[in-house]
Design an enzyme around this catalytic site. Structure first.
Site, PDB file in Angstrom:
ATOM      1  N   GLU A  12     127.086  49.784  46.984  1.00 28.74           N
ATOM      2  CA  GLU A  12     127.931  50.800  46.347  1.00 28.74           C
ATOM      3  C   GLU A  12     127.175  51.299  45.125  1.00 28.74           C
ATOM      4  O   GLU A  12     127.215  50.678  44.068  1.00 28.74           O
ATOM      5  CB  GLU A  12     129.239  50.089  45.953  1.00 28.74           C
ATOM      6  CG  GLU A  12     130.277  50.976  45.385  1.00 28.74           C
ATOM      7  CD  GLU A  12     130.593  52.061  46.347  1.00 28.74           C
ATOM      8  OE1 GLU A  12     130.313  53.206  45.986  1.00 28.74           O
ATOM      9  OE2 GLU A  12     131.063  51.770  47.465  1.00 28.74           O
ATOM     10  N   CYS A  18     130.823  56.055  38.962  1.00 25.26           N
ATOM     11  CA  CYS A  18     129.733  56.354  39.899  1.00 25.26           C
ATOM     12  C   CYS A  18     129.983  57.637  40.690  1.00 25.26           C
ATOM     13  O   CYS A  18     129.059  58.350  41.040  1.00 25.26           O
ATOM     14  CB  CYS A  18     129.507  55.180  40.839  1.00 25.26           C
ATOM     15  SG  CYS A  18     131.000  54.640  41.659  1.00 25.26           S
ATOM     16  N   ASN A  76     131.180  49.018  34.717  1.00 24.37           N
ATOM     17  CA  ASN A  76     132.167  50.068  34.420  1.00 24.37           C
ATOM     18  C   ASN A  76     133.595  49.714  34.846  1.00 24.37           C
ATOM     19  O   ASN A  76     134.545  50.193  34.247  1.00 24.37           O
ATOM     20  CB  ASN A  76     131.734  51.418  35.006  1.00 24.37           C
ATOM     21  CG  ASN A  76     131.417  51.361  36.473  1.00 24.37           C
ATOM     22  OD1 ASN A  76     131.280  50.282  37.052  1.00 24.37           O
ATOM     23  ND2 ASN A  76     131.302  52.509  37.101  1.00 24.37           N
ATOM     24  N   GLU A 123     133.824  50.376  51.019  1.00 21.49           N
ATOM     25  CA  GLU A 123     134.814  49.489  50.417  1.00 21.49           C
ATOM     26  C   GLU A 123     136.195  50.081  50.675  1.00 21.49           C
ATOM     27  O   GLU A 123     136.339  51.255  51.025  1.00 21.49           O
ATOM     28  CB  GLU A 123     134.554  49.349  48.911  1.00 21.49           C
ATOM     29  CG  GLU A 123     133.197  48.737  48.646  1.00 21.49           C
ATOM     30  CD  GLU A 123     133.063  48.080  47.291  1.00 21.49           C
ATOM     31  OE1 GLU A 123     132.972  48.818  46.301  1.00 21.49           O
ATOM     32  OE2 GLU A 123     133.048  46.833  47.244  1.00 21.49           O
TER      33      GLU A 123
HETATM   34  P1  NDP Z   1     122.241  47.581  37.642  1.00 24.35           P
HETATM   35  O1  NDP Z   1     122.115  48.177  38.964  1.00 24.35           O
HETATM   36  O2  NDP Z   1     121.021  47.302  36.855  1.00 24.35           O
HETATM   37  O3  NDP Z   1     123.037  46.196  37.764  1.00 24.35           O
HETATM   38  C1  NDP Z   1     124.146  46.019  38.642  1.00 24.35           C
HETATM   39  C2  NDP Z   1     124.360  44.556  38.859  1.00 24.35           C
HETATM   40  O4  NDP Z   1     123.254  43.993  39.585  1.00 24.35           O
HETATM   41  C3  NDP Z   1     124.444  43.754  37.572  1.00 24.35           C
HETATM   42  O5  NDP Z   1     125.372  42.705  37.721  1.00 24.35           O
HETATM   43  C4  NDP Z   1     123.040  43.227  37.428  1.00 24.35           C
HETATM   44  O6  NDP Z   1     122.989  42.120  36.610  1.00 24.35           O
HETATM   45  C5  NDP Z   1     122.707  42.899  38.866  1.00 24.35           C
HETATM   46  N1  NDP Z   1     121.296  42.823  39.177  1.00 24.35           N
HETATM   47  C6  NDP Z   1     120.260  43.430  38.551  1.00 24.35           C
HETATM   48  N2  NDP Z   1     119.086  43.143  39.175  1.00 24.35           N
HETATM   49  C7  NDP Z   1     119.395  42.345  40.236  1.00 24.35           C
HETATM   50  C8  NDP Z   1     118.631  41.711  41.278  1.00 24.35           C
HETATM   51  N3  NDP Z   1     117.303  41.876  41.370  1.00 24.35           N
HETATM   52  N4  NDP Z   1     119.280  40.962  42.188  1.00 24.35           N
HETATM   53  C9  NDP Z   1     120.626  40.812  42.130  1.00 24.35           C
HETATM   54  N5  NDP Z   1     121.387  41.367  41.152  1.00 24.35           N
HETATM   55  C10 NDP Z   1     120.796  42.134  40.236  1.00 24.35           C
HETATM   56  O7  NDP Z   1     123.229  48.453  36.811  1.00 24.35           O
HETATM   57  P2  NDP Z   1     123.492  48.428  35.253  1.00 24.35           P
HETATM   58  O8  NDP Z   1     124.778  47.738  35.080  1.00 24.35           O
HETATM   59  O9  NDP Z   1     122.344  47.915  34.461  1.00 24.35           O
HETATM   60  O10 NDP Z   1     123.611  49.987  35.011  1.00 24.35           O
HETATM   61  C11 NDP Z   1     122.464  50.808  35.098  1.00 24.35           C
HETATM   62  C12 NDP Z   1     122.765  52.088  35.793  1.00 24.35           C
HETATM   63  O11 NDP Z   1     123.400  51.835  37.045  1.00 24.35           O
HETATM   64  C13 NDP Z   1     123.740  52.980  35.072  1.00 24.35           C
HETATM   65  O12 NDP Z   1     123.120  53.722  34.078  1.00 24.35           O
HETATM   66  C14 NDP Z   1     124.251  53.811  36.190  1.00 24.35           C
HETATM   67  O13 NDP Z   1     123.359  54.848  36.470  1.00 24.35           O
HETATM   68  C15 NDP Z   1     124.283  52.863  37.355  1.00 24.35           C
HETATM   69  N6  NDP Z   1     125.600  52.284  37.579  1.00 24.35           N
HETATM   70  C16 NDP Z   1     126.246  52.596  38.724  1.00 24.35           C
HETATM   71  C17 NDP Z   1     127.502  52.107  38.937  1.00 24.35           C
HETATM   72  C18 NDP Z   1     128.267  52.420  40.155  1.00 24.35           C
HETATM   73  O14 NDP Z   1     129.485  52.271  40.159  1.00 24.35           O
HETATM   74  N7  NDP Z   1     127.654  52.784  41.257  1.00 24.35           N
HETATM   75  C19 NDP Z   1     128.190  51.294  37.958  1.00 24.35           C
HETATM   76  C20 NDP Z   1     127.410  50.969  36.809  1.00 24.35           C
HETATM   77  C21 NDP Z   1     126.151  51.453  36.660  1.00 24.35           C
HETATM   78  P3  NDP Z   1     122.909  42.327  35.013  1.00 24.35           P
HETATM   79  O15 NDP Z   1     123.564  43.586  34.643  1.00 24.35           O
HETATM   80  O16 NDP Z   1     123.629  41.147  34.542  1.00 24.35           O
HETATM   81  O17 NDP Z   1     121.440  42.377  34.743  1.00 24.35           O
END
Ligand code: NDP
Length: 481
Positions: free
Chosen positions: A247, A281, A150, A455
């Site tokens: 976060e 978030c 995001n 953060e």
């Molecule tokens: P994820 O939590 O799935 O992913 C966040 C990051 O972690 C990405 O770079 C992802 O890689 C990486 N990742 C995934 N699995 C692992 C692992 N086992 N070890 C290390 N890194 C990992 O979020 P998404 O982007 O898929 O979004 C899904 C949901 O997360 C949203 O619908 C929302 O609810 C929430 N979200 C929350 C945010 C916030 O600011 N707190 C921001 C965005 C999303 P990759 O995506 O490349 O698989």
């Protein structure tokens, strides 16, 4: 939009096309605008080895020297704000009207703030009679940042700036959905004078993030993402006793009392639900409205929703762009369907737009009850749930009745009520008569399942450094045996 290469390691772009291809899709049209490749084990090794070597030298520099590099990078980012904002819009689909003000600029704020702080990092002197002790603030070593989709530029800077200020190296893995912006941050840091290897960007899915977190050379991991991923990454870090900042997501309450200025509360609820097409978030997605202002609030909110310009995110008149991806749009549409099926009243929106790209109309549900899926689960889209309440104690209990605790907001003109309620809300960040402002000077982070660590602000320094205590004996050792 095609970057020079997929990764940025040891001061230059690096390509390895044997890694799995990742298509970059422009959310406003669904077209493929670039392609990068996931990091192979060889690429990950290059990133780790160069970061480890560079960090040792960087830690020897004075804080002022380190800070100067960060502040120069902030200046370059500001000079190129428009170009970087357009890239952010291509990467995420967020409206340019927004990215011009909230993304590269907030990254620059972080670099400037931590650049300024770097020279002021000190330990303390503790007098112990004739003896004394002092503390030193030590860098952690190689830090890993893992980003969500995001805020790709902001997250790359929010993690990189304090890490570098404290004398660490950073390896950043962007979300596979938005791989473009962090590469620019890395290149600008090098242009500003950052020695090679200190800020590396590697692309890939969760497996790449996981390989980085599990490498014993990594001292700390900072993740922005979902709670399920946070649990996995936190556990992997704990297995090797690594530092961790998580976060994560939320389902934050926004409480509007009868005595609030309704127009101001509507503005706050707009920012709390529609900004970044609802993909923030800290969004206040459970909007508790006291019964006396419910009708006035809903009527005005619906009027203002109708005035939202949804469309081409590169048109500066556009307020809201599409969802970041088709997958995220499908998640949001499934929650809208649940809201309808579970008996909430649809006030406006509630559908996908008939046009190319991943557009969802700004959606408001009223008469939502605490047990409904749209009141319990993070949706991450432009969907607001309005819940009625009668009195203060009731709304505090209901607001806190969630596993999350990222943020909370309250609109009231009663100053004592504002502070009394905020004191009782279980949230890392609370807003009174405003919402979703997160300047770098203020700590940001969650309680409960929304995360650990903070953060921004001076608080982030605690999470990118550790204290070494040195006891100095000034008299002969007094040993009884
Ligand atoms: P994820 O939590 O799935 O992913 C966040 C990051 O972690 C990405 O770079 C992802 O890689 C990486 N990742 C995934 N699995 C692992 C692992 N086992 N070890 C290390 N890194 C990992 O979020 P998404 O982007 O898929 O979004 C899904 C949901 O997360 C949203 O619908 C929302 O609810 C929430 N979200 C929350 C945010 C916030 O600011 N707190 C921001 C965005 C999303 P990759 O995506 O490349 O698989």
């Amino acid at each position: 939009m095609q970057p020079t290469a997929s990764h940025f390691i040891n001061g230059r772009y690096v390509e390895d096309t044997t890694g799995e291809a990742i298509e970059v899709i422009y959310p406003a049209t669904g077209e493929v605008i670039a392609q990068v490749h996931a990091a192979t084990p060889a690429v990950i090794e290059q990133a780790l080895a160069s970061a480890e070597a560079a960090q040792r030298e960087w830690a020897k520099r004075s804080g002022t020297e380190r800070g100067r590099v960060l502040r120069r990078a902030a200046d370059i980012i500001r000079e190129r704000n428009r170009e970087l904002s357009i890239l952010e819009t291509y990467d995420t689909g967020k409206a340019l009207q927004e990215t011009l003000y909230a993304d590269a600029t907030s990254g620059a704020d972080a670099l400037e703030y931590f650049g300024g702080l770097a020279g002021a990092l000190t330990g303390e002197h503790i007098q112990l009679g004739a003896d004394f002790a002092y503390t030193k603030r030590m860098p952690l070593g190689v830090c890993v940042g893992i980003g969500a989709w995001n805020y790709p530029t902001q997250i790359a800077c929010w993690k990189g700036a304090p890490a570098l200020a404290c004398g660490n190296a950073m390896i950043f893995k962007p979300s596979e959905t938005t791989p473009l912006c962090a590469l620019k941050v890395a290149a600008i840091l090098v242009e500003a004078g950052l020695p090679a290897g200190l800020y590396n960007v590697v692309q890939g899915m969760g497996a790449v993030g996981s390989a980085l977190v599990e490498d014993p050379r990594v001292a700390k991991v900072s993740l922005t993402g979902s709670v399920p991923t946070g649990k996995k990454v936190y556990a992997a870090a704990a297995a090797q006793m690594k530092h961790a900042t998580m976060e994560l997501g939320g389902k934050s309450p926004l409480i509007i009392f009868n005595d609030a200025d309704v127009e101001n509360a509507v503005s706050g609820a707009m920012l709390a639900n529609m900004y970044s097409t609802g993909q923030v978030c800290s969004n206040g997605t459970r909007v508790f409205v006291q019964k006396g202002v419910k009708d006035a609030f809903l009527e005005r909110f619906a009027e203002r929703c109708a005035a939202i310009k949804l469309g081409d995110p590169l048109d500066e008149e556009t307020h809201l762009g599409p969802m970041v991806s088709e997958a995220q749009m499908d998640i949001v549409l499934s929650y809208i369907a649940k809201g309808k099926a579970e008996g909430a009243t649809l006030v406006c929106g509630g559908e996908q737009l008939e046009r190319d790209g991943f557009y969802v109309a700004p959606t408001v549900f009223a008469d939502v009850t605490d047990g409904m899926s749209i009141a319990k689960e993070e949706i991450f889209g432009p969907v607001m749930a309005v819940l009625d309440f009668e009195d203060e104690d009731e709304v505090i209990a209901r607001a806190n009745d969630t596993p999350y605790g990222l943020s909370a907001g309250i609109f009231t003109n009663d100053i004592t009520r504002a502070h009394r309620v905020v004191d009782q809300l279980e949230a890392g960040t609370c807003w009174i008569n405003t919402y979703n402002l997160a300047p770098v000077e203020v700590p940001f982070g969650g309680v409960k399942a929304s995360g650990v660590g903070r953060e921004n602000a001076k608080a982030a320094i605690e999470h990118y450094s550790e204290i070494k205590s040195v006891y100095v004996g000034m008299t002969p050792v007094d040993s009884a045996y």
